[in-house]
Enzyme design. Sequence first.
Site, PDB file in Angstrom:
ATOM      1  N   CYS A  68       0.806  -1.224   0.000  1.00 37.70           N
ATOM      2  CA  CYS A  68       0.000   0.000   0.000  1.00 37.70           C
ATOM      3  C   CYS A  68       0.835   1.268   0.000  1.00 37.70           C
ATOM      4  O   CYS A  68       0.494   2.252  -0.667  1.00 37.70           O
ATOM      5  CB  CYS A  68      -0.966   0.001   1.178  1.00 37.70           C
ATOM      6  SG  CYS A  68      -0.168   0.125   2.809  1.00 37.70           S
ATOM      7  N   HIS A 107      -1.287   1.408   7.174  1.00 36.26           N
ATOM      8  CA  HIS A 107      -1.944   1.437   5.864  1.00 36.26           C
ATOM      9  C   HIS A 107      -2.056   2.863   5.345  1.00 36.26           C
ATOM     10  O   HIS A 107      -2.423   3.777   6.087  1.00 36.26           O
ATOM     11  CB  HIS A 107      -3.338   0.799   5.950  1.00 36.26           C
ATOM     12  CG  HIS A 107      -3.992   0.618   4.620  1.00 36.26           C
ATOM     13  ND1 HIS A 107      -3.424  -0.129   3.614  1.00 36.26           N
ATOM     14  CD2 HIS A 107      -5.161   1.101   4.116  1.00 36.26           C
ATOM     15  CE1 HIS A 107      -4.217  -0.113   2.552  1.00 36.26           C
ATOM     16  NE2 HIS A 107      -5.273   0.638   2.831  1.00 36.26           N
ATOM     17  N   ASP A 122      -8.455   3.438  -2.826  1.00 34.77           N
ATOM     18  CA  ASP A 122      -7.423   2.584  -2.234  1.00 34.77           C
ATOM     19  C   ASP A 122      -7.079   1.481  -3.223  1.00 34.77           C
ATOM     20  O   ASP A 122      -7.900   0.613  -3.503  1.00 34.77           O
ATOM     21  CB  ASP A 122      -7.952   1.996  -0.922  1.00 34.77           C
ATOM     22  CG  ASP A 122      -6.905   1.204  -0.150  1.00 34.77           C
ATOM     23  OD1 ASP A 122      -5.832   0.933  -0.712  1.00 34.77           O
ATOM     24  OD2 ASP A 122      -7.168   0.853   1.017  1.00 34.77           O
TER      25      ASP A 122
END
Length: 290
Positions: A68, A107, A122
């Site tokens: 991520c 994250h 995302d």
Amino acid sequence: MDIEAYFERIGYKNSRNKLDLETLTDILEHQIRAVPFENLNMHCGEAMELGLETIFDHIVRRNRGGWCLQVNQLLYWALTTIGFQTTMLGGYVYIPAANKYSTGMIHLLLQVTIDGRNYIADAGFGSSSQMWQPLELISGKDQPQMPSIFRLTEQKGIWYLDQIRREQYIPNTEFLNSDLLPKTTHQKVYSFTLEPRKIEDFESMNTYLQTSPTSAFTTTSFCSLQTPEGVHCLVGFTLTYRIFNYKDNTDLIEFKTLIEEEVEEVLKNIFKISLGRKLVPKPGNGSFTI
């Protein structure tokens, strides 16, 4: 860094002149189907680096993926480059085994504002918890997508992302009790606040995630890539393909255990990546689900 090279990497040939939800959705869908969510560098003896130039070279020029902190940073750069109002946010991932959210901000996700409305974008969660379209930042609203129903809920300034999954059908009964399978249809994903973040806020956590023996990432090698019908995942030597809503509101999940000689070919043919160094696959301890 060249924005046209990024668009070529993700196979995006549509308009980037309209800064609307349709364009944002199109770019997100192209990235998640072209750029794998993976941590294979650290299992090849290499670092997962955070510098944007390094990430661009790694993902765009060398045709790799990332986790991520890398893939969403690249998406942030692309969206801001073409004019989207985009903000980095920090998230805390839910850990089912501990029944709590991570104590560290592990994250990176994005907030995009379009015509006064806020959306969560995302591209960096992977597996079957990966959103395919941006989620409108509205509390308590079910937002159905192909992978599942997603729901954002706000409580005292903290936002929670949950998903409601379909039932699962696994033809190969050998894998019915696999640790890779989500155990419930209602699953917590992560929490976050709307406090703007910078990539520097994640530097210490980026180091921790790839060096600490308590980090699930050090014990698990993973690679996942979305397709128009589902998602491929490789965890250790276990290859899976989940077809969303195969029939009767049920996902079909196919399992295969690879031998060492098959891994490189699978990475090349299914995930479209080639590694520069030898991969040491690691199965993990059940912290990663497909």
